[in-house]
Enzyme design. Structure first.
Site, mmCIF file in Angstrom:
data_model
loop_
_atom_site.group_PDB
_atom_site.id
_atom_site.type_symbol
_atom_site.label_atom_id
_atom_site.label_comp_id
_atom_site.label_asym_id
_atom_site.label_seq_id
_atom_site.Cartn_x
_atom_site.Cartn_y
_atom_site.Cartn_z
ATOM 1 N N ASN A 10 0.859 -1.196 0.000
ATOM 2 C CA ASN A 10 0.000 0.000 0.000
ATOM 3 C C ASN A 10 0.890 1.238 0.000
ATOM 4 O O ASN A 10 1.498 1.571 1.017
ATOM 5 C CB ASN A 10 -0.897 -0.039 1.249
ATOM 6 C CG ASN A 10 -1.737 1.217 1.386
ATOM 7 O OD1 ASN A 10 -1.844 2.021 0.459
ATOM 8 N ND2 ASN A 10 -2.348 1.388 2.561
ATOM 9 N N TRP A 11 0.933 1.889 -1.147
ATOM 10 C CA TRP A 11 1.819 3.062 -1.263
ATOM 11 C C TRP A 11 1.256 4.295 -0.556
ATOM 12 O O TRP A 11 1.949 5.298 -0.437
ATOM 13 C CB TRP A 11 2.043 3.403 -2.739
ATOM 14 C CG TRP A 11 2.833 2.375 -3.497
ATOM 15 C CD1 TRP A 11 3.373 1.209 -3.013
ATOM 16 C CD2 TRP A 11 3.184 2.423 -4.894
ATOM 17 N NE1 TRP A 11 4.031 0.523 -4.010
ATOM 18 C CE2 TRP A 11 3.927 1.259 -5.182
ATOM 19 C CE3 TRP A 11 2.936 3.324 -5.927
ATOM 20 C CZ2 TRP A 11 4.430 0.979 -6.453
ATOM 21 C CZ3 TRP A 11 3.432 3.046 -7.196
ATOM 22 C CH2 TRP A 11 4.174 1.895 -7.452
ATOM 23 N N LYS A 12 -0.004 4.231 -0.164
ATOM 24 C CA LYS A 12 -0.672 5.391 0.445
ATOM 25 C C LYS A 12 -0.525 6.602 -0.497
ATOM 26 O O LYS A 12 -0.503 6.400 -1.712
ATOM 27 C CB LYS A 12 -0.141 5.640 1.855
ATOM 28 C CG LYS A 12 -0.215 4.346 2.697
ATOM 29 C CD LYS A 12 -0.015 4.524 4.163
ATOM 30 C CE LYS A 12 -0.162 3.173 4.855
ATOM 31 N NZ LYS A 12 -0.064 3.234 6.313
ATOM 32 N N HIS A 100 -9.352 0.831 5.377
ATOM 33 C CA HIS A 100 -8.048 1.061 6.023
ATOM 34 C C HIS A 100 -8.247 1.995 7.209
ATOM 35 O O HIS A 100 -9.084 2.904 7.166
ATOM 36 C CB HIS A 100 -7.078 1.673 5.010
ATOM 37 C CG HIS A 100 -5.662 1.680 5.523
ATOM 38 N ND1 HIS A 100 -5.213 2.637 6.400
ATOM 39 C CD2 HIS A 100 -4.631 0.834 5.307
ATOM 40 C CE1 HIS A 100 -3.944 2.374 6.694
ATOM 41 N NE2 HIS A 100 -3.562 1.292 6.045
ATOM 42 N N GLU A 102 -6.693 4.450 8.171
ATOM 43 C CA GLU A 102 -6.550 5.879 7.841
ATOM 44 C C GLU A 102 -7.840 6.432 7.235
ATOM 45 O O GLU A 102 -8.154 7.609 7.407
ATOM 46 C CB GLU A 102 -5.341 6.077 6.908
ATOM 47 C CG GLU A 102 -4.034 5.913 7.694
ATOM 48 C CD GLU A 102 -2.866 5.369 6.902
ATOM 49 O OE1 GLU A 102 -2.889 5.409 5.668
ATOM 50 O OE2 GLU A 102 -1.906 4.882 7.551
ATOM 51 N N GLU A 172 -4.643 -4.963 10.941
ATOM 52 C CA GLU A 172 -3.601 -3.954 11.113
ATOM 53 C C GLU A 172 -3.810 -3.210 12.432
ATOM 54 O O GLU A 172 -4.656 -2.306 12.501
ATOM 55 C CB GLU A 172 -3.679 -2.914 9.998
ATOM 56 C CG GLU A 172 -3.379 -3.446 8.633
ATOM 57 C CD GLU A 172 -2.856 -2.329 7.739
ATOM 58 O OE1 GLU A 172 -1.833 -2.559 7.095
ATOM 59 O OE2 GLU A 172 -3.437 -1.232 7.710
ATOM 60 N N GLY A 178 3.199 2.384 10.637
ATOM 61 C CA GLY A 178 4.135 3.487 10.411
ATOM 62 C C GLY A 178 4.942 3.874 11.633
ATOM 63 O O GLY A 178 5.593 4.921 11.652
ATOM 64 N N SER A 218 4.172 -2.036 10.089
ATOM 65 C CA SER A 218 5.639 -2.075 10.185
ATOM 66 C C SER A 218 6.239 -3.408 9.724
ATOM 67 O O SER A 218 7.238 -3.879 10.261
ATOM 68 C CB SER A 218 6.093 -1.737 11.610
ATOM 69 O OG SER A 218 5.714 -0.400 11.938
ATOM 70 N N GLY A 239 3.182 -1.027 4.185
ATOM 71 C CA GLY A 239 3.165 0.386 3.849
ATOM 72 C C GLY A 239 4.558 0.859 3.448
ATOM 73 O O GLY A 239 5.008 0.661 2.311
ATOM 74 N N GLY A 240 5.249 1.459 4.390
ATOM 75 C CA GLY A 240 6.546 2.096 4.122
ATOM 76 C C GLY A 240 7.525 1.230 3.331
ATOM 77 O O GLY A 240 8.170 1.710 2.394
HETATM 78 O O1 LIG Z 1 -1.516 -0.477 4.676
HETATM 79 C C1 LIG Z 1 -0.417 -0.570 5.225
HETATM 80 C C2 LIG Z 1 -0.257 -0.287 6.607
HETATM 81 O O2 LIG Z 1 -0.998 0.773 7.071
HETATM 82 C C3 LIG Z 1 1.070 -0.512 7.225
HETATM 83 O O3 LIG Z 1 1.922 0.595 7.043
HETATM 84 P P1 LIG Z 1 3.448 0.465 7.515
HETATM 85 O O4 LIG Z 1 3.975 -0.809 6.914
HETATM 86 O O5 LIG Z 1 4.111 1.696 6.992
HETATM 87 O O6 LIG Z 1 3.414 0.371 9.027
#
Ligand SMILES: O=C[C@H](O)COP(=O)(O)O
Length: 260
Positions: A10-12, A100, A102, A172, A178, A218, A239-240
């Site tokens: 997920n690149w957000k 999600h 967010e 999650e 994050g 994470s 994510g990151g």
């Molecule tokens: O969708 C992905 C997640 O919100 C995890 O993000 P992260 O891997 O940066 O903690």
């Protein structure tokens, strides 16, 4: 039943369409085709990147799939700024994330909205990745299993066994997103097992045995091996680490079972 792991990046709200092409090409170079027999790998870029990602994937016949981060519960009409599942399907998307944390937090999405979006995804032949997860307060109270089960039930209410079998669930914990604070493999397993148990109640044992339950928060190449080794963890929503093609390829290769 053996479930093929799924690693979803997920690149957000990161990477424009030009950067997206470069990242997809680097990822494909770093993760040879032979890995895809053992792991499904998908990227989930912003909407504005999707056409470019489609072109890169189709042009080089890549085994990477792609999807979107959200969709409208409606199919068309006066919904300014929204994106229909029909458009995503037309662009060749395989997956779409719904619910999600967010979106639940920043955009106030309730379980009812998440359910409507899940149904919209299924209507258009997209695989919804339905997200659930508790905040730190719930975790500290020790009621996280019940909390996640309730969120899951609300987000999937009334779906048929067939519809449930066409979904992916992502657990999650919000406190792990994050932050670099990954849940322990046992924490992830505890909730993912409860998710599978709930799916069994909703859709039967066969659906529960086949559905993929991901952990997110994470995830990196340092911890993915232990996470996917848990019996009820079938991959990661990343994510990151998905923004760095070498790291994302490395963690996908580990989820596939190691170097081939
Ligand atoms: O969708 C992905 C997640 O919100 C995890 O993000 P992260 O891997 O940066 O903690």
């Amino acid at each position: 039943m053996s479930r093929k792991p799924l690693i979803a990046g997920n690149w957000k709200m990161n990477l424009n369409h030009l950067e997206a092409i470069a990242v997809v090409q680097k990822l494909a170079f770093a993760l040879p085709d032979k890995y895809f027999a053992h792991v499904d790998v998908t990227v989930i870029p912003p909407f504005t990147d999707l056409r470019s990602v489609q072109t890169a994937v189709d042009g080089d016949d890549l085994k990477i799939t792609y999807g979107a981060q959200d969709l409208s519960p409606h199919d068309s009409g006066a919904y300014t700024g929204d994106i229909s599942g029909a458009f995503l399907a037309k662009l060749g998307c395989t997956y779409v994330i719904v619910g999600h944390s967010e979106r639940r937090t920043i955009h106030g999405e309730t379980n009812e909205i998440v359910l409507a979006k899940t149904k919209a995804a299924l209507r258009h032949g997209l695989t919804p990745i339905v997200c659930i997860g508790e905040g730190l307060d719930i975790r500290e109270q020790g009621t996280h299993v019940e909390y996640n089960v309730e969120q899951l039930r609300g987000s999937l209410a009334g779906l048929t066994a067939e519809e449930l079998s066409a979904t992916v669930i992502a657990y999650e914990p919000v406190w792990a997103i994050g932050t670099g604070k990954v849940a322990t493999p046992q924490d992830a397993q505890e909730v993912c097992a409860a998710v599978r148990g709930t799916i069994a109640e909703l859709g039967g044992a066969d659906v529960a045995a086949g559905i993929r339950v991901l952990y997110g928060g994470s995830v990196s190449s340092k911890n993915v091996g232990e996470l996917v080794a848990q019996p009820d963890v079938d991959g990661g929503l990343v994510g990151g680490a998905s923004l760095k093609p070498d790291e994302f390829a490395a963690l996908s290769a580990i989820a596939a079972g190691g170097p081939l």
